[in-house]
Design an enzyme around this catalytic site. Structure first.
Site, PDB file in Angstrom:
ATOM      1  N   ALA A  63      53.954 -22.532 111.406  1.00 34.61           N
ATOM      2  CA  ALA A  63      54.003 -22.042 110.024  1.00 34.61           C
ATOM      3  C   ALA A  63      55.011 -20.899 109.974  1.00 34.61           C
ATOM      4  O   ALA A  63      55.373 -20.344 111.006  1.00 34.61           O
ATOM      5  CB  ALA A  63      52.621 -21.533 109.629  1.00 34.61           C
ATOM      6  N   GLY A 102      51.682 -24.977 113.729  1.00 36.58           N
ATOM      7  CA  GLY A 102      51.668 -25.904 112.601  1.00 36.58           C
ATOM      8  C   GLY A 102      52.552 -27.123 112.833  1.00 36.58           C
ATOM      9  O   GLY A 102      52.276 -28.205 112.298  1.00 36.58           O
ATOM     10  N   GLU A 105      50.548 -29.428 114.718  1.00 38.17           N
ATOM     11  CA  GLU A 105      49.503 -29.951 113.828  1.00 38.17           C
ATOM     12  C   GLU A 105      50.047 -31.094 112.966  1.00 38.17           C
ATOM     13  O   GLU A 105      49.343 -32.082 112.725  1.00 38.17           O
ATOM     14  CB  GLU A 105      48.935 -28.825 112.961  1.00 38.17           C
ATOM     15  CG  GLU A 105      48.067 -27.887 113.782  1.00 38.17           C
ATOM     16  CD  GLU A 105      47.549 -26.700 113.000  1.00 38.17           C
ATOM     17  OE1 GLU A 105      48.395 -25.935 112.488  1.00 38.17           O
ATOM     18  OE2 GLU A 105      46.328 -26.535 112.905  1.00 38.17           O
ATOM     19  N   GLU A 125      49.097 -19.683 118.278  1.00 41.58           N
ATOM     20  CA  GLU A 125      48.466 -18.876 117.223  1.00 41.58           C
ATOM     21  C   GLU A 125      47.668 -17.704 117.779  1.00 41.58           C
ATOM     22  O   GLU A 125      47.641 -16.616 117.194  1.00 41.58           O
ATOM     23  CB  GLU A 125      47.538 -19.751 116.357  1.00 41.58           C
ATOM     24  CG  GLU A 125      48.251 -20.613 115.337  1.00 41.58           C
ATOM     25  CD  GLU A 125      48.674 -21.972 115.884  1.00 41.58           C
ATOM     26  OE1 GLU A 125      48.769 -22.118 117.115  1.00 41.58           O
ATOM     27  OE2 GLU A 125      48.922 -22.888 115.074  1.00 41.58           O
TER      28      GLU A 125
HETATM   29  N1  3HC Z   1      58.065 -18.300 111.506  1.00 41.37           N
HETATM   30  C1  3HC Z   1      59.147 -17.630 111.060  1.00 41.37           C
HETATM   31  N2  3HC Z   1      60.186 -17.298 111.842  1.00 41.37           N
HETATM   32  C2  3HC Z   1      60.117 -17.670 113.138  1.00 41.37           C
HETATM   33  C3  3HC Z   1      59.023 -18.378 113.666  1.00 41.37           C
HETATM   34  C4  3HC Z   1      57.960 -18.701 112.776  1.00 41.37           C
HETATM   35  N3  3HC Z   1      56.894 -19.393 113.177  1.00 41.37           N
HETATM   36  N4  3HC Z   1      59.249 -18.602 114.976  1.00 41.37           N
HETATM   37  C5  3HC Z   1      60.434 -18.044 115.255  1.00 41.37           C
HETATM   38  N5  3HC Z   1      60.962 -17.491 114.148  1.00 41.37           N
HETATM   39  C6  3HC Z   1      62.262 -16.821 114.018  1.00 41.37           C
HETATM   40  C7  3HC Z   1      62.312 -15.526 114.831  1.00 41.37           C
HETATM   41  O1  3HC Z   1      61.778 -14.454 114.112  1.00 41.37           O
HETATM   42  C8  3HC Z   1      63.790 -15.394 115.090  1.00 41.37           C
HETATM   43  O2  3HC Z   1      64.358 -14.866 113.916  1.00 41.37           O
HETATM   44  P1  3HC Z   1      65.671 -13.951 113.996  1.00 41.37           P
HETATM   45  O3  3HC Z   1      66.742 -14.826 114.537  1.00 41.37           O
HETATM   46  O4  3HC Z   1      65.859 -13.498 112.596  1.00 41.37           O
HETATM   47  O5  3HC Z   1      65.331 -12.830 114.914  1.00 41.37           O
HETATM   48  C9  3HC Z   1      64.270 -16.845 115.215  1.00 41.37           C
HETATM   49  O6  3HC Z   1      63.244 -17.652 114.605  1.00 41.37           O
HETATM   50  C10 3HC Z   1      64.421 -17.316 116.648  1.00 41.37           C
HETATM   51  O7  3HC Z   1      63.241 -17.024 117.360  1.00 41.37           O
HETATM   52  P2  3HC Z   1      63.285 -16.425 118.829  1.00 41.37           P
HETATM   53  O8  3HC Z   1      64.268 -15.313 118.907  1.00 41.37           O
HETATM   54  O9  3HC Z   1      61.878 -16.141 119.236  1.00 41.37           O
HETATM   55  O10 3HC Z   1      63.898 -17.670 119.626  1.00 41.37           O
HETATM   56  P3  3HC Z   1      63.491 -18.247 121.025  1.00 41.37           P
HETATM   57  O11 3HC Z   1      64.371 -19.411 121.256  1.00 41.37           O
HETATM   58  O12 3HC Z   1      63.441 -17.173 122.044  1.00 41.37           O
HETATM   59  O13 3HC Z   1      61.978 -18.796 120.866  1.00 41.37           O
HETATM   60  C11 3HC Z   1      60.163 -19.967 119.840  1.00 41.37           C
HETATM   61  C12 3HC Z   1      61.692 -19.846 119.980  1.00 41.37           C
HETATM   62  C13 3HC Z   1      59.539 -20.411 121.168  1.00 41.37           C
HETATM   63  C14 3HC Z   1      59.878 -20.989 118.781  1.00 41.37           C
HETATM   64  C15 3HC Z   1      59.587 -18.581 119.455  1.00 41.37           C
HETATM   65  O14 3HC Z   1      60.300 -18.091 118.340  1.00 41.37           O
HETATM   66  C16 3HC Z   1      58.142 -18.584 119.085  1.00 41.37           C
HETATM   67  O15 3HC Z   1      57.293 -18.558 119.957  1.00 41.37           O
HETATM   68  N6  3HC Z   1      57.843 -18.582 117.773  1.00 41.37           N
HETATM   69  C17 3HC Z   1      56.511 -18.430 117.275  1.00 41.37           C
HETATM   70  C18 3HC Z   1      55.799 -19.724 117.267  1.00 41.37           C
HETATM   71  C19 3HC Z   1      54.412 -19.536 116.684  1.00 41.37           C
HETATM   72  O16 3HC Z   1      53.757 -18.540 116.879  1.00 41.37           O
HETATM   73  N7  3HC Z   1      53.964 -20.566 115.971  1.00 41.37           N
HETATM   74  C20 3HC Z   1      52.682 -20.544 115.336  1.00 41.37           C
HETATM   75  C21 3HC Z   1      52.787 -19.927 113.986  1.00 41.37           C
HETATM   76  S1  3HC Z   1      51.238 -19.718 113.213  1.00 41.37           S
HETATM   77  C22 3HC Z   1      50.862 -21.276 112.649  1.00 41.37           C
HETATM   78  O17 3HC Z   1      51.584 -22.218 112.860  1.00 41.37           O
HETATM   79  C23 3HC Z   1      49.614 -21.341 111.848  1.00 41.37           C
HETATM   80  C24 3HC Z   1      49.184 -22.721 111.571  1.00 41.37           C
HETATM   81  O18 3HC Z   1      48.280 -23.144 112.566  1.00 41.37           O
HETATM   82  C25 3HC Z   1      48.500 -22.824 110.246  1.00 41.37           C
END
Ligand code: 3HC
Length: 697
Positions: A63, A102, A105, A125
C-alpha cells in the site's frame, strides 16, 4: 484506464499493467484503475481471462505508506482484492521484484500466481506496526497453513520464489519471459470448463485444524513482553482464518488493521521508515557530483579501522591499510581476516566472495602506497595531534581529487581541515562500532567541504549499505551531543536519589535494550573520564558537575572490559550484577555535595531523559548542525539504541506535544538553569501551532 494502470486486450486476454514508479505502491489511482480494469475485462465478451502484472522494477511493494493517516478514499485495497477474487474471469498474477504487503495480497486474491525466479515475497507490515489489512492474514493460511503464514507475517522477512512455491504461496516459477509465460497460463485458464477455486474457498493449508491451533497457542505463549502489540494481533487474525467464515475473518482483520494504524507505535514506525529515506536527501546533491570511489586507504587497524575495511571490501572495493609498525599492521589485517572468515563460516558470504575480498586487501607501512587511493579514512585513536599528523602525511601523498575523511567522534573537523592544502576534500565519516554491523553513518560536513565531496559521502553510504545522516561540525556531531545530554540527565537523577540500576530498568522499560549505565560500562568508563578531564579547563563553572563517575574511575573500575564498572562482570558473563559498593560511593558523594536523596518514579526518569534529548535535539536544529528533526531520530535509533517503535526523541516530542515538553523543561530549569533551559526553537514552533514534524519537509 488511467496514468498508472494500463489495460490492453491481447489474444482474448485482458492484460492489466500497473505502472506507478518507483515501487508501484497501491495508491488511490492504482486502486481505482485496477477496479475499472477488472470490471472492463469482465464486461468484455472477447476476454476469457485476465493477466495482472506490473512494469518497472517490481510488482507492487505494498500500500502507499504516504497515504496512511489521510482520510480514506474508496476503493480500498480490500475492495480491490475482493474484486479480483470475485472476477468471473480467472485472474493470473505475474509477479516479480519485491512483491510485498498489499502487492502480495493482490497476488493472493488472484486465481493463479506465477513468479519470476528472482522474485521475493513477504509481509513487511509488522515493521510499520501494522498487519496485512487486505486479506493477507486470511488468504495466506488457506494456501500455505498457519505456521508458514505466521512465520512470514510476524517476521516481516522476504522469502524467495523457490521457498514460496514449496509453501504453496505461489503456483509456478517463470525462468525468464514472465509476460509470455503469464499470457500462456491465462489462455489455458480461460479455456477451462470448470471455474478455478478462489483462494477464499480453499482450505489446502487447514487440513489439520488441531495442529493449526496448537501452533497458535504455542506462538502466543512465546510472545515477548516488549510492549509491541501487533504480534499478538497477527496471531489472532491467523487463528481467525481457521475459526471464522471468510467474510467474518476479513472483517476481523480489518478491525485489527485499523487499530494498528491508529496506534502510536505504528505512527512512530511509519515515521522512521520515511525518515530513513529522507535522511539521504541533502542540499549538496543539487550541485555536487559524486566522485568514483574504488580504492580506499584506511589509517589504523584497530577495531574501528578493521570494521570499516570489512564494509568496503564487502562492497567490492579495494582496501589498503596503513599502520605504524609491522606488529600493529599484522594485528589489523588479522582482525579483518577474522571478520571475513566469520562471514564465510556463517554463510553470509560465499567462498568466492571471501577469496575476492582477501585479494582486494593489502597492508603497508608507507604512506606513498596511498598515492592511488580515491578516499583515505583515518581511524586512529581519538587524539588531536596524532590525527593532525596523519592528515599531514596524507596531504603529502594523496591525489588532488582524493578525499580525506576522519572517523573522529568529537574533534573539530574544521581545525583538522586546516592542516591540509585542500580543505574542500575533507569530510567526517563517523562510523559506529562495530562498523561492519552498525547501519548508521554520520557524514560530517565541515565549513569548506565541497558539495562534490559531500555527494561522494552519500553515494558511498549507499554503496556500502549504510544509512547516512548529514551533520555539521560540533563537539560530538548529532549523536554524541545528544548522548552527552542523556548522560548528564541520568547522572543528575542518580546524584539526586535514584540508583543507576533503577535508571537502567526504567529506560529498558521504555524500550532501550540496555540502560544507560550498562552502556557506559560497555563503552568503557575511562573514555568519558578522559573527556571530562580534557574539558575541565573550559567547563562553565556554573554548570552542575556530578563527581561519582570520577570516583568510580579512580578505583580503576572502567566497565565491562575490567570486570567492574557500575556492575560487576563475572568471566564470560555478559550481564553484570548490581554492586552495593557502587551505591556506597554514590551515597558518599551525595553527602559530600549536601544533597538530600529523593525518590523518582520510573516515569519521572523517562520524562527527564526524553526532555534532555529533545532539548539538545532542538539546539542542534537551531544551530543548523542537524538538517531536520527526523535525521536526529534516525541517528538515535540506529546509533544509540533508541527504540524504533518510539520513533526517536523528536517524534516523541510531537507525540507528547511540545507544550508538555516545554512545561517539563521549565520545571527542571529551576533545578539546573544552564542544562535545562528550553531551546528557543520549541517556543517558536509552539507559537506557530507547529510540531517538529513541520521542519521535516
Ligand atoms: N509506499 C510509498 N512509497 C514507498 C513504498 C510504499 N509502500 N515503498 C517504497 N516507497 C518509496 C520510498 O519511500 C522511496 O522513495 P524516495 O525515492 O522518494 O526516497 C522509493 O519508494 C524507493 O524505496 P527504497 O529507497 O526503499 O528502495 P529499495 O530498492 O531500497 O527498497 C523496497 C525497495 C524493498 C520495496 C522498500 O522500499 C520497502 O521495503 N518498502 C516498504 C514495503 C512495505 O512496507 N510494504 C507494506 C506497506 S503496508 C501495506 O501494504 C498494508 C496493506 O497490507 C493493507
Amino acid at each position: 484506464m488511467n496514468s498508472v494502470v494500463k489495460y490492453t486486450v491481447r489474444d482474448g486476454i485482458a492484460v492489466i499493467t500497473i505502472n506507478n514508479q518507483p515501487v508501484n505502491a497501491l495508491g488511490f489511482d492504482v486502486r481505482d484503475g485496477l477496479i475499472n480494469a477488472i470490471n472492463a475485462a469482465n464486461n468484455n465478451g472477447d476476454v476469457s481471462a485476465i493477466l495482472l502484472r506490473a512494469q518497472g522494477r517490481t510488482f507492487p511493494a505494498g500500500a502507499d505508506i504516504k497515504e496512511f493517516g489521510l482520510p480514506p478514499r474508496a476503493p480500498s485495497l480490500p475492495d480491490v482484492c475482493n474484486t479480483i477474487e470475485n472476477s468471473s474471469k480467472p485472474v493470473v498474477a505475474a509477479i516479480h521484484g519485491t512483491t510485498l504487503g498489499g502487492g502480495f495480497e493482490l497476488a493472493l486474491a488472484a486465481h493463479y500466481r506465477i513468479a519470476h525466479k528472482d522474485t521475493k515475497v513477504g509481509f513487511p507490515e509488522v515493521n510499520l506496526g501494522l498487519l496485512p489489512g487486505a486479506g493477507g492474514t486470511q488468504r495466506l493460511p488457506r494456501l500455505s497453513g498457519g505456521l508458514p503464514a505466521l512465520n512470514l507475517i510476524m517476521t516481516g522477512k522476504q522469502v524467495n520464489a523457490q521457498f514460496a512455491l514449496k509453501r504453496n504461496m505461489i503456483d509456478a516459477i517463470s525462468e525468464d519471459n514472465l509476460l509470455m509465460v503469464g499470457l500462456k497460463m491465462a489462455l489455458k485458464l480461460g479455456q477451462r470448463k470448470t471455474p478455478i477455486t478462489a483462494t477464499k474457498d480453499r482450505r489446502d493449508g487447514m487440513q489439520d485444524p488441531v495442529s493449526y491451533q496448537k501452533v497458535m497457542r504455542m506462538r502466543r505463549s512465546e510472545l515477548p513482553d516488549d510492549g509491541m502489540f501487533v504480534p499478538g494481533k497477527i496471531i489472532d487474525c491467523v487463528e481467525a482464518a481457521l475459526l471464522l467464515p471468510f467474510e467474518s475473518g476479513l472483517a476481523f482483520e480489518r478491525e485489527m488493521f485499523e487499530d494498528c494504524l491508529a496506534s502510536e507505535q505504528s505512527k512512530a514506525l511509519r515515521h522512521v521508515f520515511i525518515a530513513e529515506r529522507k535522511a539521504a536527501k541533502i542540499p549538496e546533491l543539487e550541485t555536487g557530483t559524486a566522485r568514483d570511489v574504488k580504492t580506499v586507504g584506511i589509517v589504523g587497524g584497530g577495531l574501528m579501522g578493521a570494521g570499516i575495511a570489512v564494509v568496503m571490501l564487502t562492497a567490492g572495493m579495494t582496501v589498503k591499510m596503513i599502520e605504524r609498525d609491522q606488529e600493529s599492521l599484522h594485528l589489523g589485517l588479522s582482525r579483518i581476516k577474522a571478520i571475513l572468515d566469520g562471514n564465510l563460516s556463517s554463510g553470509r558470504i560465499t567462498k568466492g566472495a571471501h577469496e575476492a575480498q582477501l585479494n582486494h586487501l593489502s597492508g603497508t607501512l608507507d604512506y606513498n602506497d596511498f598515492a592511488d587511493v580515491d578516499l583515505a579514512i583515518e581511524a586512529i585513536f581519538e587524539d588531536k595531534t596524532a590525527k593532525e599528523n596523519v592528515f599531514k602525511n596524507l596531504n603529502n601523498v594523496l591525489r588532488d581529487d582524493a578525499i580525506l575523511a576522519t572517523n573522529t567522534s568529537y574533534l573539530d573537523i574544521d581545525e583538522l581541515a586546516q592542516t591540509v592544502d585542500r580543505p574542500e576534500n575533507v569530510i567526517g565519516l563517523h562510523f559506529f562500532s562495530p562498523a561492519h554491523i552498525m547501519k548508521l553513518l554520520e557524514v560530517v560536513v565541515a565549513g569548506k567541504t565541497s558539495p562534490d565531496v559531500v555527494a561522494t559521502g552519500f553515494a558511498l553510504a549507499k554503496s556500502i549499505r549504510k544509512i547516512p545522516v548529514r551533520a555539521g561540525v560540533t563537539d560530538g556531531f548529532i549523536g554524541n551531543r545528544i548522548f552527552k545530554a542523556y548522560r548528564a540527565a541520568v547522572e543528575f537523577i542518580v546524584e539526586d536519589g535514584a540508583s543507576p540500576y533503577q535508571v537502567d530498568a526504567a529506560m529498558r522499560a521504555f524500550g532501550f535494550k540496555l540502560g544507560p549505565f550498562q552502556v557506559f560500562d560497555l563503552a568503557g568508563l575511562d573514555i568519558a573520564w578522559a573527556q571530562r578531564k580534557r574539558a575541565a579547563a573550559t567547563r562553565d563553572p556554573k554548570a552542575r558537575y556530578v563527581s561519582f563517575a570520577d570516583k568510580i574511575c579512580e578505583k580503576n573500575w572502567f566497565g565491562r572490559k575490567t570486570g567492574q564498572g557500575y556492575y560487576t562482570y563475572e568471566k564470560g558473563v555478559q550481564i553484570g550484577k548490581e554492586d552495593p559498593r557502587v551505591l556506597e560511593i554514590i551515597v558518599a558523594e551525595r553527602k559530600a555535595q549536601n544533597i538530600q536523596p529523593r525518590a523518582f518514579t520510573d516515569k519521572e526518569i523517562q520524562d527527564r531523559v526524553l526532555a534532555a534529548m529533545i532539548n539538545e535535539g532542538a539546539r542542534l536544529l537551531d544551530e543548523k548542525i542537524a538538517l531536520r528533526p527526523s535525521d536526529i531520530d534516525v541517528v538515535m535509533i540506529h546509533g544509540y539504541g533508541f527504540p524504533r517503535w518510539r520513533g526517536g526523541p523528536m517524534k516523541q516530542a510531537d507525540i507528547r506535544g511540545l507544550i508538555y515538553v516545554q512545561s517539563k523543561l521549565r520545571a527542571l530549569e529551576k533545578e539546573e538553569p544552564l542544562f535545562w533551559k528550553p531551546s528557543g526553537l520549541i517556543g517558536d514552533l509552539m507559537k506557530n501551532g507547529k510540531g517538529f514534524d513541520a521542519l521535516n519537509g
